[in-house]
Design a protein around this motif. Structure first.
Motif, PDB file in Angstrom:
ATOM      1  N   VAL A  12       1.045  -1.426  -0.224  1.00 28.82           N
ATOM      2  CA  VAL A  12       0.204   0.128   0.044  1.00 28.82           C
ATOM      3  C   VAL A  12       0.735   1.293   0.434  1.00 28.82           C
ATOM      4  O   VAL A  12       2.002   1.006   0.538  1.00 28.82           O
ATOM      5  CB  VAL A  12      -1.132  -0.011   0.670  1.00 28.82           C
ATOM      6  CG1 VAL A  12      -1.590   1.340   0.869  1.00 28.82           C
ATOM      7  CG2 VAL A  12      -2.072  -1.237   1.203  1.00 28.82           C
ATOM      8  N   LEU A  16       0.243   6.445  -6.089  1.00 31.16           N
ATOM      9  CA  LEU A  16       0.292   5.610  -6.828  1.00 31.16           C
ATOM     10  C   LEU A  16       0.699   5.819  -7.809  1.00 31.16           C
ATOM     11  O   LEU A  16       1.795   5.102  -8.960  1.00 31.16           O
ATOM     12  CB  LEU A  16      -1.140   4.753  -7.111  1.00 31.16           C
ATOM     13  CG  LEU A  16      -1.133   3.418  -8.352  1.00 31.16           C
ATOM     14  CD1 LEU A  16      -0.863   2.237  -7.245  1.00 31.16           C
ATOM     15  CD2 LEU A  16      -2.360   3.286  -7.827  1.00 31.16           C
ATOM     16  N   GLU A  33      -3.457  -1.208 -14.734  1.00 36.86           N
ATOM     17  CA  GLU A  33      -4.615  -0.407 -13.996  1.00 36.86           C
ATOM     18  C   GLU A  33      -6.001  -0.814 -13.307  1.00 36.86           C
ATOM     19  O   GLU A  33      -6.409  -1.533 -14.440  1.00 36.86           O
ATOM     20  CB  GLU A  33      -4.285   0.775 -13.949  1.00 36.86           C
ATOM     21  CG  GLU A  33      -2.520   1.155 -13.905  1.00 36.86           C
ATOM     22  CD  GLU A  33      -1.665   2.380 -13.952  1.00 36.86           C
ATOM     23  OE1 GLU A  33      -2.336   3.246 -13.034  1.00 36.86           O
ATOM     24  OE2 GLU A  33      -2.186   2.510 -15.181  1.00 36.86           O
ATOM     25  N   THR A  35      -9.528  -0.028 -10.497  1.00 38.74           N
ATOM     26  CA  THR A  35     -10.956   0.685  -9.364  1.00 38.74           C
ATOM     27  C   THR A  35     -10.471  -0.719  -9.032  1.00 38.74           C
ATOM     28  O   THR A  35     -11.821  -1.654  -9.496  1.00 38.74           O
ATOM     29  CB  THR A  35     -11.264   1.329  -9.224  1.00 38.74           C
ATOM     30  OG1 THR A  35      -9.912   2.734 -10.399  1.00 38.74           O
ATOM     31  CG2 THR A  35     -11.725   2.459  -7.830  1.00 38.74           C
ATOM     32  N   ALA A  52     -10.019   1.197  -3.142  1.00 35.06           N
ATOM     33  CA  ALA A  52      -8.646   1.456  -4.009  1.00 35.06           C
ATOM     34  C   ALA A  52      -8.719   1.331  -5.732  1.00 35.06           C
ATOM     35  O   ALA A  52      -9.237   0.393  -6.102  1.00 35.06           O
ATOM     36  CB  ALA A  52      -8.280   0.581  -3.430  1.00 35.06           C
ATOM     37  N   ASP A  53      -7.176   1.544  -5.635  1.00 35.78           N
ATOM     38  CA  ASP A  53      -6.846   2.185  -6.842  1.00 35.78           C
ATOM     39  C   ASP A  53      -5.962   1.244  -6.705  1.00 35.78           C
ATOM     40  O   ASP A  53      -4.997   1.900  -6.415  1.00 35.78           O
ATOM     41  CB  ASP A  53      -6.142   3.246  -7.458  1.00 35.78           C
ATOM     42  CG  ASP A  53      -7.768   4.574  -7.742  1.00 35.78           C
ATOM     43  OD1 ASP A  53      -8.414   4.273  -8.522  1.00 35.78           O
ATOM     44  OD2 ASP A  53      -7.559   4.906  -7.132  1.00 35.78           O
ATOM     45  N   ILE A  54      -4.982   0.310  -8.522  1.00 32.66           N
ATOM     46  CA  ILE A  54      -4.365  -1.236  -7.884  1.00 32.66           C
ATOM     47  C   ILE A  54      -3.309  -0.911  -9.319  1.00 32.66           C
ATOM     48  O   ILE A  54      -4.414  -0.443 -10.381  1.00 32.66           O
ATOM     49  CB  ILE A  54      -4.777  -2.257  -7.352  1.00 32.66           C
ATOM     50  CG1 ILE A  54      -5.833  -2.869  -8.286  1.00 32.66           C
ATOM     51  CG2 ILE A  54      -5.382  -2.148  -6.377  1.00 32.66           C
ATOM     52  CD1 ILE A  54      -6.103  -3.908  -8.047  1.00 32.66           C
ATOM     53  N   GLU A  67       1.874  -5.774  -6.987  1.00 30.26           N
ATOM     54  CA  GLU A  67       1.063  -5.390  -6.711  1.00 30.26           C
ATOM     55  C   GLU A  67       0.709  -3.725  -5.835  1.00 30.26           C
ATOM     56  O   GLU A  67       1.670  -3.644  -4.217  1.00 30.26           O
ATOM     57  CB  GLU A  67      -0.258  -5.950  -5.902  1.00 30.26           C
ATOM     58  CG  GLU A  67      -1.823  -5.371  -5.787  1.00 30.26           C
ATOM     59  CD  GLU A  67      -2.661  -6.025  -4.859  1.00 30.26           C
ATOM     60  OE1 GLU A  67      -4.008  -5.190  -4.929  1.00 30.26           O
ATOM     61  OE2 GLU A  67      -2.387  -7.024  -5.087  1.00 30.26           O
ATOM     62  N   SER A  69      -0.754  -0.322  -4.220  1.00 32.30           N
ATOM     63  CA  SER A  69      -2.310   0.487  -4.007  1.00 32.30           C
ATOM     64  C   SER A  69      -2.383   1.491  -3.597  1.00 32.30           C
ATOM     65  O   SER A  69      -1.894   1.644  -2.204  1.00 32.30           O
ATOM     66  CB  SER A  69      -3.655  -0.772  -3.523  1.00 32.30           C
ATOM     67  OG  SER A  69      -2.592  -1.632  -2.621  1.00 32.30           O
ATOM     68  N   THR A  70      -3.273   1.558  -3.442  1.00 31.09           N
ATOM     69  CA  THR A  70      -3.228   3.090  -2.395  1.00 31.09           C
ATOM     70  C   THR A  70      -4.739   3.355  -2.207  1.00 31.09           C
ATOM     71  O   THR A  70      -5.869   2.977  -3.462  1.00 31.09           O
ATOM     72  CB  THR A  70      -2.808   4.894  -3.471  1.00 31.09           C
ATOM     73  OG1 THR A  70      -3.671   5.478  -2.554  1.00 31.09           O
ATOM     74  CG2 THR A  70      -3.967   4.720  -4.606  1.00 31.09           C
TER      75      THR A  70
END
Length: 145
Positions: A12, A16, A33, A35, A52-54, A67, A69-70
């Protein structure tokens, strides 16, 4: 057999785009990418109303993935792990690379900080730890033989 393979490691991060740029500079390739949100994400993570956006990145050989993520929500209640390398549970990932001096220099331009010094282990390798996005420690191994 219980384990088939290591799929990926995840971190995390707060920013990002900056974290993706760091790992791309390291030599990884952005794979995709997305969400993530909804009931399945809430159940998996154990939090309510997750969004979360990954981003997934892969190593050049295609076998390793990271990975990043934020989280938009819920808001994090803790801080990134900026503890020393010897702290139990501190996140660390290591890559075999071509040129440790060059890569450390390039990662510094993306916020990377050398943890100690670049050290030589006998005739086997040169090794460095660089602290990257959200305090993640990235090991860099330049094999000598």
């Amino acid at each position: 057999m219980a384990i088939h393979r290591l799929d990926h490691t995840g971190y995390v991060v707060e920013d990002l785009a900056a974290a993706v740029a760091f790992f791309v500079e390291l030599g990884m390739e952005l794979e995709g990418e997305a969400t993530v949100e909804g009931d399945w994400a809430d159940k998996l993570i154990g939090l309510d109303d997750v969004r979360a956006d990954i981003a997934f990145l892969k190593t050049p050989d295609g076998h390793g993935r990271v990975e990043l993520s934020t989280f938009e929500k819920p808001t994090a209640t803790g801080a990134a792990p900026w503890a020393p390398v010897n702290t139990p549970g501190i996140p660390r990932i290591t890559f075999v690379i071509d040129d440790v001096d060059d890569l450390v220099k390039r990662l510094r331009e993306h916020g990377g900080e050398l943890v100690g010094e670049i050290a030589r282990y006998q005739d086997y390798c040169r090794y460095a730890y660089v602290r990257g996005p959200a305090g993640v420690i990235v090991g860099l191994v330049e094999e000598l033989s």
